[in-house]
Scaffold this motif. Structure first.
Motif, PDB file in Angstrom:
ATOM      1  N   UNK A 100      -2.310 -20.910   3.693  1.00 12.02           N
ATOM      2  CA  UNK A 100      -1.865 -21.872   4.701  1.00 12.02           C
ATOM      3  C   UNK A 100      -0.836 -22.842   4.145  1.00 12.02           C
ATOM      4  N   UNK A 101      -0.416 -22.639   2.921  1.00 13.48           N
ATOM      5  CA  UNK A 101       0.673 -23.424   2.362  1.00 13.48           C
ATOM      6  C   UNK A 101       0.231 -24.584   1.495  1.00 13.48           C
ATOM      7  N   UNK A 102      -1.052 -24.928   1.495  1.00 15.60           N
ATOM      8  CA  UNK A 102      -1.447 -26.078   0.678  1.00 15.60           C
ATOM      9  C   UNK A 102      -1.600 -25.652  -0.783  1.00 15.60           C
ATOM     10  N   UNK A 103      -1.351 -26.600  -1.654  1.00 14.38           N
ATOM     11  CA  UNK A 103      -1.451 -26.340  -3.086  1.00 14.38           C
ATOM     12  C   UNK A 103      -2.828 -26.737  -3.571  1.00 14.38           C
ATOM     13  N   UNK A 104      -3.430 -25.897  -4.354  1.00 12.88           N
ATOM     14  CA  UNK A 104      -4.698 -26.292  -4.969  1.00 12.88           C
ATOM     15  C   UNK A 104      -4.586 -26.049  -6.468  1.00 12.88           C
ATOM     16  N   UNK A 105      -5.348 -26.807  -7.212  1.00 11.92           N
ATOM     17  CA  UNK A 105      -5.255 -26.745  -8.660  1.00 11.92           C
ATOM     18  C   UNK A 105      -6.609 -26.375  -9.222  1.00 11.92           C
TER      19      UNK A 105
ATOM     20  N   UNK B 280      -2.554 -30.113   4.600  1.00 16.23           N
ATOM     21  CA  UNK B 280      -2.205 -29.498   3.315  1.00 16.23           C
ATOM     22  C   UNK B 280      -2.318 -30.518   2.191  1.00 16.23           C
ATOM     23  N   UNK B 281      -1.817 -31.730   2.450  1.00 15.02           N
ATOM     24  CA  UNK B 281      -1.896 -32.777   1.425  1.00 15.02           C
ATOM     25  C   UNK B 281      -3.348 -33.140   1.136  1.00 15.02           C
TER      26      UNK B 281
ATOM     27  N   UNK C  92      12.760 -23.982  13.241  1.00 16.87           N
ATOM     28  CA  UNK C  92      11.615 -24.088  12.352  1.00 16.87           C
ATOM     29  C   UNK C  92      11.966 -23.392  11.044  1.00 16.87           C
TER      30      UNK C  92
ATOM     31  N   UNK D 286     -12.398 -21.313  -2.653  1.00 12.79           N
ATOM     32  CA  UNK D 286     -11.629 -22.538  -2.373  1.00 12.79           C
ATOM     33  C   UNK D 286     -10.136 -22.249  -2.186  1.00 12.79           C
TER      34      UNK D 286
ATOM     35  N   UNK E 284       2.929 -30.538  13.621  1.00 10.33           N
ATOM     36  CA  UNK E 284       3.534 -30.131  12.358  1.00 10.33           C
ATOM     37  C   UNK E 284       3.116 -31.083  11.239  1.00 10.33           C
TER      38      UNK E 284
ATOM     39  N   UNK F 216      -8.323 -31.007  -4.213  1.00 10.73           N
ATOM     40  CA  UNK F 216      -8.278 -30.137  -5.385  1.00 10.73           C
ATOM     41  C   UNK F 216      -7.994 -30.955  -6.638  1.00 10.73           C
ATOM     42  N   UNK F 217      -7.040 -31.899  -6.495  1.00 13.89           N
ATOM     43  CA  UNK F 217      -6.691 -32.721  -7.653  1.00 13.89           C
ATOM     44  C   UNK F 217      -7.852 -33.637  -8.051  1.00 13.89           C
TER      45      UNK F 217
ATOM     46  N   UNK G 217     -13.501 -32.916 -13.160  1.00 11.73           N
ATOM     47  CA  UNK G 217     -13.793 -31.944 -14.214  1.00 11.73           C
ATOM     48  C   UNK G 217     -13.301 -32.445 -15.561  1.00 11.73           C
ATOM     49  N   UNK G 218     -12.085 -32.997 -15.539  1.00 11.62           N
ATOM     50  CA  UNK G 218     -11.514 -33.456 -16.801  1.00 11.62           C
ATOM     51  C   UNK G 218     -12.291 -34.634 -17.361  1.00 11.62           C
TER      52      UNK G 218
ATOM     53  N   UNK H  47       9.804 -28.588  11.031  1.00 16.91           N
ATOM     54  CA  UNK H  47      10.108 -28.324  12.426  1.00 16.91           C
ATOM     55  C   UNK H  47      11.129 -29.344  12.881  1.00 16.91           C
TER      56      UNK H  47
ATOM     57  N   UNK I 157     -15.340 -33.371 -18.869  1.00 18.73           N
ATOM     58  CA  UNK I 157     -15.026 -32.748 -20.149  1.00 18.73           C
ATOM     59  C   UNK I 157     -14.865 -33.795 -21.241  1.00 18.73           C
TER      60      UNK I 157
ATOM     61  N   UNK J 267      -5.950 -31.209   1.361  1.00 13.84           N
ATOM     62  CA  UNK J 267      -6.555 -30.163   0.540  1.00 13.84           C
ATOM     63  C   UNK J 267      -6.086 -30.299  -0.908  1.00 13.84           C
ATOM     64  N   UNK J 268      -4.788 -30.591  -1.053  1.00 13.79           N
ATOM     65  CA  UNK J 268      -4.242 -30.746  -2.397  1.00 13.79           C
ATOM     66  C   UNK J 268      -4.900 -31.925  -3.105  1.00 13.79           C
TER      67      UNK J 268
ATOM     68  N   UNK K   3     -10.907 -32.978  -7.699  1.00  7.83           N
ATOM     69  CA  UNK K   3     -11.885 -32.130  -8.365  1.00  7.83           C
ATOM     70  C   UNK K   3     -11.482 -31.901  -9.824  1.00  7.83           C
ATOM     71  N   UNK K   4     -10.191 -31.633 -10.008  1.00  7.63           N
ATOM     72  CA  UNK K   4      -9.693 -31.419 -11.366  1.00  7.63           C
ATOM     73  C   UNK K   4      -9.927 -32.669 -12.204  1.00  7.63           C
TER      74      UNK K   4
ATOM     75  N   UNK L 123      -8.535 -26.226 -13.157  1.00  4.43           N
ATOM     76  CA  UNK L 123      -8.313 -26.432 -14.582  1.00  4.43           C
ATOM     77  C   UNK L 123      -9.114 -25.417 -15.383  1.00  4.43           C
TER      78      UNK L 123
ATOM     79  N   UNK M 148       0.852 -30.660   7.824  1.00  6.38           N
ATOM     80  CA  UNK M 148       1.295 -31.091   6.495  1.00  6.38           C
ATOM     81  C   UNK M 148       0.251 -32.025   5.887  1.00  6.38           C
TER      82      UNK M 148
END
Lengths: 132, 786
Positions: free
Chosen positions: B586-591, A106-107, B262, B565, A99, A113-114, A120-121, B273, A124, A109-110, A116-117, B593, A103
């Motif tokens: 899958x639950x992940x956050x992507x951003x 997920x972090x 869960x 992506x 689990x 992504x950040x 980009x910024x 979980x 810019x 990937x986040x 990358x942002x 701009x 998580x």
């Protein structure tokens, strides 16, 4: 030996000149026998006591042995179940780890992504400054 | 609208406490209020758990031969009337009976229902019907009082679980490894599909999001839509999944298995979980406010859990619900931390537009992002708020009874309502709020969108709702600009994206399609920029209103980028400033701009700073930006800017047309031609006729080869009939055709065509117009900007 008329009548004198019905010898032997019998009875009683104690002791030992045996069986079973418990615990922990790993992914990937942002910024901003 | 759903970042289940009272397996449970639970166990006890006082009482001890299996409280809203608390529940048992039991534990009625055990009993949403499913494979419908209405289905294997559809017109039940959706109407089509590799033991169907959950002995749980399409399947667990339950708002669901609890998002991925030592969790129930969860455990425990660590983000603020009554606000810029304490449990919260709105069971707290110390607090009438939607100037609260618009000062602004309104099933997809309007999609007819003025709560315009030709899936109002230009973006069942204006100038709503295969969308919070995910492309409509002024311009204003992506099934949570936040499948956050230039351009256009706008476009050297400027300038009738912008994107024909408009003598005809530019022929004609420029109106139709209308106008106003006829003849001659139109044949006879005379007449008309404009311009030059 001259016959004692008294003896014929079945009467005898002992050493203390007391009149007796039994022959002194027989009397003596009887008394001895009586005493020996008493001794025997005493001894038998003692023996019984000793044997009783022994039986009691052995019984106690048996009981103790039995409880120890049960304890051993319990411990053995417990040992077996501990292994199983550990297995279950491991399973649980592994589920929790999976689990957390999800998580983490997920972090990750986040974060990517950040990043990358951010890149980009920055690009810019650089461009902006350059053009100005 | 996705703006509201601000980042439910991470949930955790916090197991509050568990009490060991019944030694026997707990088989079923149900909440009466947000803090009171009834549970039944195999040792015939019915217990009442009060979470406020932490008390547990024995309600009743049932007779020895009654072994309960399932419990369900009669819904609180019966016939539109609200009851304070549930009064009666159905209890099914192993002996084939079900019992209607009152709050105090008295068995009001016992009904012989099935052969073998009654495995499930569920009330429908309005509490008018009860459905029972038995070991004998039968499904029966009963009236509220327990009279048999019908046997809906019959099969050879036991029915382990049953659930009502959102409108209580369909039911979902299990048949071995199959799931079956059966409408109550006898002739309707039955939907059946194989769902699991093992026997399915539990199903649930949420009325808000219309999604189905199934749990099986193959150790998996799955999420389906109501058409039976698989949306998510879990990985295999170590033990069979024994229970599954939607939270009332349909945002999350809980899954129970052996020593496992869960919490999952509605798209299936797991938030948290827990491995409590409970044995199998046989039944799960959410409290009505969706904050607490109870589970009936195999070892005789009743487990209580509540959701914490919910997170919201807005610009630099990050808010976490750390405990049930505590929030932590963190400003990521300076790491300042504020702790917010509440008197009661937090039920809902929303963070957007610089304000945090939090509702507890009794009160609503409004915080400004500028000051976390002094919230504005007001009492709530109804309690359980199921949805908060924020706009810049006010916010909308939805509870079981209605919708309320509050200002951030805590003043009740309006309470919009419409006949047949059902507020309990509204979600962020079906409600949208802007500074001046509210849009709500109807539930009974999903093609219909009700529109309200947010300030008065009255229906917009003539009160007729907006009716789309297809079922609407998602709606969103744009957030900026004047109320007269309020627009709504609509995604329908075919995943087509439409844009239309709320305040209709003419009678028909001008609905324009601007995208296809759009799965998710969101408006920007500070400019009317729309972003969405179109098939496999992330798309930004920098100026969607371009579709109303110049349809050809729209594709040029769009920015597209590969959305790979975002992986499978992404959902746009919000679009704040230049940052788009997307939740992946899958639950992940992507951003992602978005260029800030278009926002700037929107600002310049709103404040009519066209010089600055031009400078910005020249600086950015971006074709889509030029296209946006062209659209903005054109809709604001700023012809000089429009000319430059159109020239920049190489639309020579349009530049020429604009030039010709600029040379027009009067403002009425230039207005008419600007309308023509956007393809509004009728409006253009009406404008000209109103100004008395009949010849110009006729000429418009001649230029469009709209002969019938041209002749009709000429005849009606008894002028320029010969002009129309002359142009018609010229047209026929050019194309080598013969006159076939009856009306033209009829007028041809009576009128003689003399080109010189006609030309003189036209000159005269134009001179007249010029003269008229010259006198009028003195008066109107102040009012008319150019």
């Amino acid at each position: 030996m001259a016959k004692d008329p008294l003896a014929e009548a079945g009467l005898h004198f002992d050493e203390l000149n007391k009149l007796r019905v039994l022959e002194p010898e027989v009397g003596q032997k009887t008394t001895e026998l009586k005493e020996e019998c008493k001794d025997f009875v005493d001894k038998i009683g003692q023996f019984q006591k000793i044997v009783g104690g022994l039986i009691e002791l052995v019984d106690e030992l048996a009981k103790e042995a039995e409880t120890e045996k049960m304890k051993a069986i319990g411990a053995r079973n417990l040992l077996k179940s501990v292994a199983k418990q550990r297995e279950a615990q491991q399973q649980q922990l592994q589920a929790l780890i999976a689990e957390k790993q999800m998580q983490l992914e997920r972090y990750r990937i986040e974060y990517e992504a950040l990043s990358k942002v951010e890149a980009e910024q920055n690009e810019f901003i650089d461009q902006f400054i350059l053009q100005k | 609208m996705a703006i509201h759903l601000l980042l439910l970042f991470c949930f955790n289940i916090h197991i509050q406490y568990k009490l060991l009272f019944p030694k026997q397996l707990v088989s079923c449970l149900g909440w009466t209020t947000a803090d009171e639970l009834y549970s039944c166990s195999e040792d015939h006890h019915i217990l009442r758990w009060n979470l406020l006082t932490n008390e547990t009482n024995l309600v009743v001890k049932l007779q020895e031969d009654l072994f309960p299996i399932d419990l369900h409280w009669l819904p609180k809203t019966v016939g539109g009337k609200k009851q304070a608390q549930a009064e009666i529940f159905v209890l099914t048992s192993t002996d084939g009976k079900f019992h209607l039991v009152s709050r105090v534990g008295r068995i009001e009625k016992t009904v012989d229902a099935h052969k073998g055990a009654v495995l499930a009993g569920r009330w429908n949403y309005d509490g008018t019907a009860l459905i029972t499913a038995g070991e004998d494979g039968q499904i029966k419908i009963w009236s509220k009082s327990g009279m048999l209405r019908s046997t809906l289905a019959q099969q050879g294997s036991p029915v382990y679980s049953v659930a009502w559809g959102p409108d209580s017109d369909r039911i979902l039940y299990t048949s071995g490894r199959q799931l079956i959706i059966k409408p109550l109407q006898p002739s309707s089509k039955v939907l059946q599909w194989k769902a699991h590799d093992g026997i399915i033991v539990k199903v649930d169907w949420n009325p808000v999001n219309d999604l189905i959950l199934s749990a099986g002995e193959d150790c998996k749980y799955k999420v389906w839509d109501s058409y039976g399409r698989l949306l998510y399947t879990s990985s295999s667990h170590d033990y069979p999944v024994t229970s599954i339950s939607w939270s009332p708002d349909g945002e999350v669901f809980a899954v129970g298995s052996f020593n496992t609890l869960r919490l999952c998002d509605k798209t299936g991925w797991s938030y948290a979980l827990e491995k409590p030592n409970t044995g199998s969790v046989f039944s799960l129930a959410w409290s009505a406010d969706g904050t607490q969860l109870a589970g009936a455990c195999g070892n005789g425990h009743v487990i209580f859990a509540h959701v914490v660590e919910q997170r919201w983000e807005w610009r630099s603020f990050e808010i976490t619900l750390t405990k049930r009554r505590t929030m932590q606000v963190r400003n990521v810029v300076n790491d300042a931390v504020d702790i917010l304490e509440f008197r009661d449990r937090v039920i809902k919260a929303s963070l957007a537009h610089g304000h945090l709105v939090v509702t507890t069971s009794l009160q609503c707290y409004v915080y400004s992002a500028k000051n976390w110390n002094t919230p504005l607090i007001f009492d709530l009438k109804e309690g359980t708020v199921s949805l908060i939607v924020q706009a810049e100037k006010h916010f909308l609260l939805v509870d079981g009874a209605g919708l309320y618009v509050f200002s951030y000062e805590g003043r009740l602004i309006s309470t919009p309502r419409f006949p047949g309104m059902r507020t309990d099933i509204l979600n962020t997809q079906s409600v949208s709020l802007s500074n001046d309007s509210i849009a709500i999609r109807d539930k009974s007819d999903e093609k219909v969108i009700f529109l309200f003025d947010a300030l008065t709560g009255k229906a917009l315009g003539d009160g007729k709702p907006l009716t789309h030709k297809m079922e609407v899936v998602e709606i969103a109002l744009d957030q900026c600009g004047p109320s007269s230009e309020r627009k709504i973006a609509v995604i329908d069942k075919n995943r087509d994206l439409y844009l239309t204006s709320l305040r209709r100038l003419n009678k028909e709503h001008n609905v324009c399609k601007i995208g296809t295969m759009v799965h998710t969308m969101a408006w920007n919070d500070s400019a009317n920029i729309l972003c969405g995910i179109q098939d496999t492309q992330f798309t930004v409509w920098h100026y969607p209103s371009a579709v109303f002024t110049d349809k050809d311009l729209l594709p040029k204003t769009i920015y597209m980028k590969d959305a790979s992506e975002f992986s499978r099934a992404p959902h746009i949570l919000n679009y704040v400033g230049t940052k788009v936040t997307v939740r992946r499948g899958d639950g992940s956050l992507v951003y992602s701009s978005v260029s800030p230039y278009s926002t700037l351009l929107h600002e310049y256009s709103a404040s009519s700073r066209w010089e600055d706008a031009l400078r910005l476009c020249r600086f950015a050297k971006d074709l889509s930006l030029w296209a946006c400027l062209a659209g903005m300038a054109m809709s604001n009738r700023e012809l000089t800017t429009a000319e430059v912008a159109y020239a920049a994107i190489g639309e020579v024909d349009k530049v020429q047309y604009i030039n010709s408009i600029k040379e027009l003598p009067s403002k009425e005809s230039s207005l008419a031609h600007i309308l023509m530019f956007s393809g509004h022929v009728q409006e253009a004609e009406a404008t000209l006729l109103q100004a008395g420029l009949i010849y110009q109106a006729i000429q418009i139709h001649i230029n469009l080869y709209n002969w019938d209308r041209a002749l009709e106008l000429a005849v009606k106003h008894k002028t320029h009939v010969d002009t129309v006829l002359a142009y018609r003849q010229k047209f026929l001659l050019d194309f080598g055709k013969k006159e076939t139109n009856k009306r033209f044949l009829q007028y041809d006879e009576g009128v003689e065509v003399d080109w010189e005379k006609i030309q003189a007449k036209v000159e005269m008309e134009l001179a007249k117009e010029r003269e008229k404009a010259a006198t009028a311009s003195v008066k109107n030059s102040v009012a008319f900007r150019h």
